[in-house]
Design a protein around this motif. Structure first.
Motif, PDB file in Angstrom:
ATOM      1  N   SER A   1      46.939  29.915  37.608  1.00 21.65           N
ATOM      2  CA  SER A   1      48.020  29.878  38.598  1.00 21.65           C
ATOM      3  C   SER A   1      47.478  29.896  40.013  1.00 21.65           C
ATOM      4  CB  SER A   1      48.976  31.050  38.373  1.00 21.65           C
ATOM      5  OG  SER A   1      49.552  30.989  37.089  1.00 21.65           O
ATOM      6  N   VAL A   2      46.442  30.709  40.252  1.00 21.82           N
ATOM      7  CA  VAL A   2      45.851  30.755  41.595  1.00 21.82           C
ATOM      8  C   VAL A   2      45.267  29.391  41.944  1.00 21.82           C
ATOM      9  CG1 VAL A   2      43.950  31.708  42.967  1.00 21.82           C
ATOM     10  CG2 VAL A   2      45.428  33.235  41.655  1.00 21.82           C
ATOM     11  N   ARG A   3      44.530  28.791  41.033  1.00 17.64           N
ATOM     12  CA  ARG A   3      43.945  27.473  41.315  1.00 17.64           C
ATOM     13  C   ARG A   3      45.027  26.433  41.587  1.00 17.64           C
ATOM     14  NH1 ARG A   3      38.545  27.782  40.473  1.00 17.64           N
ATOM     15  NH2 ARG A   3      37.782  29.193  38.849  1.00 17.64           N
ATOM     16  N   GLN A   4      46.086  26.463  40.786  1.00 16.99           N
ATOM     17  CA  GLN A   4      47.163  25.494  40.963  1.00 16.99           C
ATOM     18  C   GLN A   4      47.854  25.690  42.292  1.00 16.99           C
ATOM     19  OE1 GLN A   4      47.887  22.908  38.640  1.00 16.99           O
ATOM     20  NE2 GLN A   4      48.878  22.185  40.518  1.00 16.99           N
ATOM     21  N   ARG A   5      48.130  26.941  42.643  1.00 14.21           N
ATOM     22  CA  ARG A   5      48.806  27.230  43.907  1.00 14.21           C
ATOM     23  C   ARG A   5      47.951  26.825  45.105  1.00 14.21           C
ATOM     24  NH1 ARG A   5      52.128  31.805  43.950  1.00 14.21           N
ATOM     25  NH2 ARG A   5      51.936  31.770  46.231  1.00 14.21           N
ATOM     26  N   LEU A   6      46.671  27.123  45.042  1.00 10.72           N
ATOM     27  CA  LEU A   6      45.787  26.749  46.150  1.00 10.72           C
ATOM     28  C   LEU A   6      45.772  25.240  46.327  1.00 10.72           C
ATOM     29  CD1 LEU A   6      42.726  29.148  45.572  1.00 10.72           C
ATOM     30  CD2 LEU A   6      44.616  29.424  47.197  1.00 10.72           C
ATOM     31  N   SER A   7      45.738  24.521  45.215  1.00 14.33           N
ATOM     32  CA  SER A   7      45.755  23.056  45.270  1.00 14.33           C
ATOM     33  C   SER A   7      47.078  22.542  45.819  1.00 14.33           C
ATOM     34  CB  SER A   7      45.501  22.485  43.878  1.00 14.33           C
ATOM     35  OG  SER A   7      45.625  21.086  43.872  1.00 14.33           O
ATOM     36  N   ASP A   8      48.175  23.077  45.302  1.00 13.74           N
ATOM     37  CA  ASP A   8      49.503  22.626  45.724  1.00 13.74           C
ATOM     38  C   ASP A   8      49.757  22.881  47.209  1.00 13.74           C
ATOM     39  OD1 ASP A   8      49.961  21.868  43.135  1.00 13.74           O
ATOM     40  OD2 ASP A   8      51.260  23.571  42.628  1.00 13.74           O
ATOM     41  N   GLU A   9      49.205  23.973  47.727  1.00 11.38           N
ATOM     42  CA  GLU A   9      49.465  24.355  49.115  1.00 11.38           C
ATOM     43  C   GLU A   9      48.378  23.870  50.069  1.00 11.38           C
ATOM     44  OE1 GLU A   9      50.810  28.405  49.662  1.00 11.38           O
ATOM     45  OE2 GLU A   9      51.523  28.513  47.579  1.00 11.38           O
ATOM     46  N   GLY A  10      47.446  23.048  49.559  1.00 12.12           N
ATOM     47  CA  GLY A  10      46.414  22.494  50.422  1.00 12.12           C
ATOM     48  C   GLY A  10      45.441  23.525  50.952  1.00 12.12           C
ATOM     49  N   LEU A  11      45.243  24.595  50.194  1.00 13.64           N
ATOM     50  CA  LEU A  11      44.334  25.664  50.603  1.00 13.64           C
ATOM     51  C   LEU A  11      42.959  25.435  49.982  1.00 13.64           C
ATOM     52  CD1 LEU A  11      46.864  28.573  50.100  1.00 13.64           C
ATOM     53  CD2 LEU A  11      45.915  27.843  52.299  1.00 13.64           C
ATOM     54  N   PRO A  12      41.915  26.024  50.558  1.00 14.16           N
ATOM     55  CA  PRO A  12      40.576  25.824  50.005  1.00 14.16           C
ATOM     56  C   PRO A  12      40.455  26.406  48.604  1.00 14.16           C
ATOM     57  CG  PRO A  12      40.558  27.495  51.741  1.00 14.16           C
ATOM     58  CD  PRO A  12      41.893  26.839  51.793  1.00 14.16           C
ATOM     59  N   SER A  13      39.716  25.718  47.757  1.00 16.78           N
ATOM     60  CA  SER A  13      39.430  26.225  46.424  1.00 16.78           C
ATOM     61  C   SER A  13      38.290  27.224  46.537  1.00 16.78           C
ATOM     62  CB  SER A  13      39.031  25.078  45.491  1.00 16.78           C
ATOM     63  OG  SER A  13      38.643  25.567  44.233  1.00 16.78           O
ATOM     64  N   VAL A  14      38.570  28.476  46.220  1.00 15.23           N
ATOM     65  CA  VAL A  14      37.558  29.531  46.369  1.00 15.23           C
ATOM     66  C   VAL A  14      37.055  29.957  44.997  1.00 15.23           C
ATOM     67  CG1 VAL A  14      38.655  30.325  48.496  1.00 15.23           C
ATOM     68  CG2 VAL A  14      39.194  31.460  46.326  1.00 15.23           C
ATOM     69  N   PRO A  15      35.806  30.414  44.908  1.00 16.39           N
ATOM     70  CA  PRO A  15      35.300  30.902  43.622  1.00 16.39           C
ATOM     71  C   PRO A  15      36.082  32.125  43.144  1.00 16.39           C
ATOM     72  CG  PRO A  15      33.494  30.482  45.150  1.00 16.39           C
ATOM     73  CD  PRO A  15      34.755  30.418  45.953  1.00 16.39           C
ATOM     74  N   LEU A  16      36.310  32.183  41.837  1.00 17.29           N
ATOM     75  CA  LEU A  16      37.014  33.301  41.216  1.00 17.29           C
ATOM     76  C   LEU A  16      36.031  34.103  40.370  1.00 17.29           C
ATOM     77  CD1 LEU A  16      40.298  31.561  39.970  1.00 17.29           C
ATOM     78  CD2 LEU A  16      39.837  32.630  42.184  1.00 17.29           C
ATOM     79  N   ILE A  17      36.040  35.426  40.571  1.00 21.01           N
ATOM     80  CA  ILE A  17      35.162  36.346  39.849  1.00 21.01           C
ATOM     81  C   ILE A  17      36.028  37.251  38.985  1.00 21.01           C
ATOM     82  CG2 ILE A  17      33.381  38.128  40.074  1.00 21.01           C
ATOM     83  CD1 ILE A  17      33.017  37.192  43.018  1.00 21.01           C
ATOM     84  N   LEU A  18      35.625  37.459  37.750  1.00 15.78           N
ATOM     85  CA  LEU A  18      36.294  38.426  36.882  1.00 15.78           C
ATOM     86  C   LEU A  18      35.294  39.488  36.457  1.00 15.78           C
ATOM     87  CD1 LEU A  18      38.632  39.461  35.082  1.00 15.78           C
ATOM     88  CD2 LEU A  18      37.769  37.937  33.290  1.00 15.78           C
ATOM     89  N   PHE A  19      35.673  40.743  36.644  1.00  6.63           N
ATOM     90  CA  PHE A  19      34.873  41.853  36.140  1.00  6.63           C
ATOM     91  C   PHE A  19      35.721  42.600  35.122  1.00  6.63           C
ATOM     92  CE2 PHE A  19      33.297  46.368  36.764  1.00  6.63           C
ATOM     93  CZ  PHE A  19      32.198  46.210  35.949  1.00  6.63           C
ATOM     94  N   ALA A  20      35.506  42.275  33.851  1.00  6.93           N
ATOM     95  CA  ALA A  20      36.228  42.929  32.751  1.00  6.93           C
ATOM     96  C   ALA A  20      35.272  43.949  32.145  1.00  6.93           C
ATOM     97  CB  ALA A  20      36.683  41.907  31.721  1.00  6.93           C
ATOM     98  N   LYS A  21      35.243  45.132  32.741  1.00  4.47           N
ATOM     99  CA  LYS A  21      34.240  46.134  32.362  1.00  4.47           C
ATOM    100  C   LYS A  21      34.373  46.519  30.889  1.00  4.47           C
ATOM    101  CE  LYS A  21      32.310  50.627  33.621  1.00  4.47           C
ATOM    102  NZ  LYS A  21      32.332  51.173  32.257  1.00  4.47           N
ATOM    103  N   GLY A  22      33.258  46.464  30.188  1.00 10.59           N
ATOM    104  CA  GLY A  22      33.229  46.897  28.802  1.00 10.59           C
ATOM    105  C   GLY A  22      33.676  45.865  27.793  1.00 10.59           C
ATOM    106  N   ALA A  23      34.226  44.754  28.254  1.00  8.30           N
ATOM    107  CA  ALA A  23      34.734  43.730  27.325  1.00  8.30           C
ATOM    108  C   ALA A  23      33.669  42.675  27.057  1.00  8.30           C
ATOM    109  CB  ALA A  23      36.006  43.100  27.880  1.00  8.30           C
ATOM    110  N   ASN A  24      32.466  43.125  26.769  1.00 10.64           N
ATOM    111  CA  ASN A  24      31.371  42.181  26.535  1.00 10.64           C
ATOM    112  C   ASN A  24      31.619  41.321  25.303  1.00 10.64           C
ATOM    113  OD1 ASN A  24      29.873  43.134  28.791  1.00 10.64           O
ATOM    114  ND2 ASN A  24      29.223  44.904  27.595  1.00 10.64           N
ATOM    115  N   HIS A  25      32.433  41.818  24.382  1.00 11.22           N
ATOM    116  CA  HIS A  25      32.794  41.044  23.193  1.00 11.22           C
ATOM    117  C   HIS A  25      33.557  39.772  23.553  1.00 11.22           C
ATOM    118  CE1 HIS A  25      36.994  42.296  23.662  1.00 11.22           C
ATOM    119  NE2 HIS A  25      36.526  43.505  23.921  1.00 11.22           N
TER     120      HIS A  25
END
Length: 362
Positions: free
Chosen positions: A237-261
């Protein structure tokens, strides 16, 4: 109207997050603006925690403090705020006493009716956006600025537990007793997170991180049922919204602590450019799971910072060799946030060791 910001002088973090080759690993630290710094404690002597968050000038000041102290050593800055501003935007009261405390947590699904049905993030969280814009200007292009939010499952847990918890008994009870109501609330939180993250990019954030601090408290099955769909919804949704609104595409980071599986699934289907890992998985194993296209972030145990300079140096050296042993980008960080008792000079030594040992030529 687009705000004009100073040109970037150090884009190492941005390049690494995009998977581009870098001459060394960029480094930043979760909670790098915080209680281990005497200058931050000085600000807190006369200002309550959420007052600092809600006052753009104060948030800008404390965000910039580690950048000033460690000039030339840090490659990124993260806006000073808190993941619990999203529950506040939904209408819940949150206090710091000293940790987070909800005087009126959600007890049963009927309590969800107390939340705002529509959240105007510009109205409720505009102070974060103002702080981001001010901070971008204050940083003067020295390093990029990271915006962030909490992940829906982590926020959901706080909202139901009423604060921190060792067992998450109340939050898990909801998942198992009220699965459909839980999914609806998680989706509702996720939608606010999307609006909030897009607003941060509009304000000047150059990367975005989603913190799922309690991801590892769920079984792989329950992570897949309740958490993964919301994390994927946010990235798409963030990527789609940024594209739709003509905003820069920024890198997305996820830190899901402990969910190494879940690293393999997150790499293949999650939609994030960077996956943060904790210290409970070897970087070589993590790389095998995610492949070469995903940038990894991490992963030194924060408690090594209490072990003395020899331990810090040896751990950073070993960590650097592990991350550099296979193809793929790496952002050096801790495997969780820096803790309050760390000596700021030991933090400096950690950063200096990363510079020394993370070079692509080492």
């Amino acid at each position: 109207m687009t705000t004009e910001f100073p040109p970037m002088k150090n884009d190492l973090l941005l390049r690494a997050a995009r998977g581009e080759p870098t001459e060394r690993a960029p480094v930043w630290v979760m909670r790098q603006a915080g209680r281990y710094l005497p200058e931050f404690r000085k600000v807190r002597e006369s200002h309550e925690f959420f007052e600092v968050c809600r006052t753009p000038a104060l948030a800008t000041e404390v965000t910039a403090q580690p950048i000033r102290r460690y000039r030339g050593l840090l490659d990124g800055s993260i806006i000073f705020s808190d993941i619990l501003v999203v529950p506040q935007a939904l209408g819940m009261e949150v206090l710091m006493n000293p940790g987070p405390f909800f005087p009126e947590p959600l007890v049963t699904p009927s309590d969800v009716s107390k939340l705002r049905t529509e959240v105007d993030v510009n109205k409720e969280l505009g102070y974060v956006f103002e702080a981001i814009t001010q901070t971008r200007k204050e940083l003067d292009g020295i390093v990029p600025l990271i915006g962030f939010c909490g992940a829906p499952w982590t926020l959901f847990s706080y909202m139901i537990e009423g604060g921190g918890s060792k067992t998450l008994q109340k939050a898990k009870t909801w998942l198992f007793k009220y699965p459909e109501e839980s999914k609806a609330l998680l989706k509702r939180i996720a939608d606010v997170c999307v609006d909030f993250l897009v607003g941060q990019v509009k304000a000047g954030a150059q990367l975005l991180q989603v913190f799922d601090s309690w991801a590892g408290e769920l079984s792989p099955y329950d992570f897949g049922v309740f958490t993964f769909p919301t994390l994927q919804h946010i990235s798409r949704s963030v990527r789609q919204r940024l594209s739709d609104e003509g905003l820069p595409s920024v890198p997305l980071i996820l830190f899901a602590k402990g969910a190494n599986h879940a690293l393999k699934q997150l790499a293949e289907e999650g939609g994030y450019d960077v996956l943060g890992i904790d210290w409970c998985i070897d970087p070589v194993e993590a790389r095998c799971l995610v492949g070469p296209k995903i940038t990894l972030q991490g992963n030194m145990d924060p408690n090594v910072l209490y072990g003395g300079r020899d331990a810090i140096e040896e751990t950073v050296k070993r960590m650097s060799q592990a991350f550099r042993s296979s193809e793929g980008g790496w952002i050096a960080n801790l495997g969780h946030g820096i803790t309050p008792g760390v000596d700021p000079e030991d933090m400096r030594w950690f950063l200096e060791c990363v510079h020394k040992y993370s070079s692509s030529t080492n």
